[in-house]
Design an enzyme around this catalytic site. Structure first.
Site, short mmCIF file in Angstrom:
data_model
loop_
_atom_site.label_atom_id
_atom_site.label_comp_id
_atom_site.label_asym_id
_atom_site.label_seq_id
_atom_site.Cartn_x
_atom_site.Cartn_y
_atom_site.Cartn_z
N TYR A 1 0.31 -4.31 3.51
CA TYR A 1 -0.23 -3.97 2.36
C TYR A 1 -0.91 -2.35 2.30
CZ TYR A 1 -2.04 -3.71 -2.42
OH TYR A 1 -2.31 -3.32 -3.66
N PHE B 1 -1.04 2.65 -7.50
CA PHE B 1 -0.24 2.97 -6.45
C PHE B 1 -0.64 1.81 -5.40
CE2 PHE B 1 -0.04 4.69 -2.27
CZ PHE B 1 0.99 5.68 -2.26
N GLU B 2 0.53 1.32 -4.74
CA GLU B 2 0.50 0.36 -3.94
C GLU B 2 2.07 0.49 -3.09
OE1 GLU B 2 -0.21 -3.50 -5.33
OE2 GLU B 2 1.10 -3.54 -6.96
N ILE B 3 1.71 -0.21 -1.81
CA ILE B 3 3.05 -0.48 -1.18
C ILE B 3 2.66 -1.51 -0.32
CG2 ILE B 3 4.35 0.39 0.74
CD1 ILE B 3 3.46 3.27 0.26
N ARG C 1 -4.27 -9.29 -6.30
CA ARG C 1 -3.73 -8.74 -5.45
C ARG C 1 -4.92 -8.50 -4.23
NH1 ARG C 1 0.07 -8.37 -6.33
NH2 ARG C 1 1.06 -6.52 -7.01
#
Length: 246
Positions: free
Chosen positions: A118, A174-176, A211
């Site tokens: 993450y 914004f997240e991956i 999250r």
């Protein structure tokens, strides 16, 4: 996002509830590798266990029931959406998120090469009234799952005096993430436990705090990465790597 896609032309999936053909064509002219998918109705209605008579029409002056569908979708149900089955990684940016300059390193390669599951850009703190019952539900899940002690990552977000979660969240505009991690039984069991509580609809539990809690409870040490070198903005948050954060 074009600063990223011009260098690494990854496919982009746009989930929508009814974009016109004209809108889709206009977007394809900007970036050809787009695919559009209208969300199935099953993802746009509260699950059957939610008591609709207890669901407020608006929470906090902004969170319609549709907004709460979005929170639930991004919190957990998205990861098992059939359209994403072919992918190993996902990156999310909101429609009002902007990359302000060139991206020097492929963020997906950075995640893969370093074993991260993450990646995020910033932390925030949720309003108290939007977390009603969330920590109690997470704590009950920990007991059920046999998590006797807070993980090292979760401990960073617990109050020193009470031991309660301090309402911190990952800024999910914004997240991956690594999809196998988010599809795992561990993460999905956490999501299902929260979903059964109905808090997405009763209290507007957001995907951002969920999250953080889900990742903090289930990720291995060293597998979460903060992106601090990508020029970025979202509303009041601005990151300019050469000048620090504002």
């Amino acid at each position: 996002a074009l600063h990223l896609l011009a260098r690494w032309p990854y496919p982009v999936v746009i989930f929508h509830e009814g974009l016109s053909a004209e809108d889709m064509e206009r977007l394809r002219q900007i970036y050809p590798q787009l695919s559009f998918h209208r969300l199935d109705k099953s993802f746009l209605f509260p699950p059957n266990h939610v008591n609709l008579s207890h669901v407020p029409k608006i929470i906090g002056g902004h969170a319609s029931v549709g907004y709460r569908h979005m929170c639930r979708f991004f919190s957990g149900s998205m990861f098992n959406y059939p359209l994403l089955a072919q992918y190993e990684w996902w990156m999310r940016m909101d429609s009002d998120s902007f990359l302000l300059g060139d991206v020097q390193v492929d963020p997906f390669a950075r995640m893969r090469d370093n074993g991260y599951v993450y990646g995020y850009m910033a932390l925030g703190r949720e309003d108290d009234y939007l977390t009603t019952g969330l920590w109690a539900a997470a704590h009950a899940y920990m007991k059920k799952a046999g998590i006797d002690q807070p993980t090292p990552l979760l401990s960073k977000f617990l109050d020193d005096e009470t031991g309660d979660w301090d309402r911190s969240y990952f800024y999910t505009n914004f997240e991956i993430g690594h999809l196998p991690f988010f599809r795992s039984e561990a993460y999905q069991s956490f999501f299902r436990h929260l979903d059964k509580e109905g808090g997405f609809y009763y209290y507007r539990w957001g995907d951002a705090p969920i999250r953080l809690l889900g990742v903090a409870l289930h990720s291995e040490p060293g597998s979460v990465f903060r992106f601090g070198d990508i020029p970025y903005s979202h509303k009041v948050y601005v990151l300019l790597p050469d000048e620090g954060e504002e």
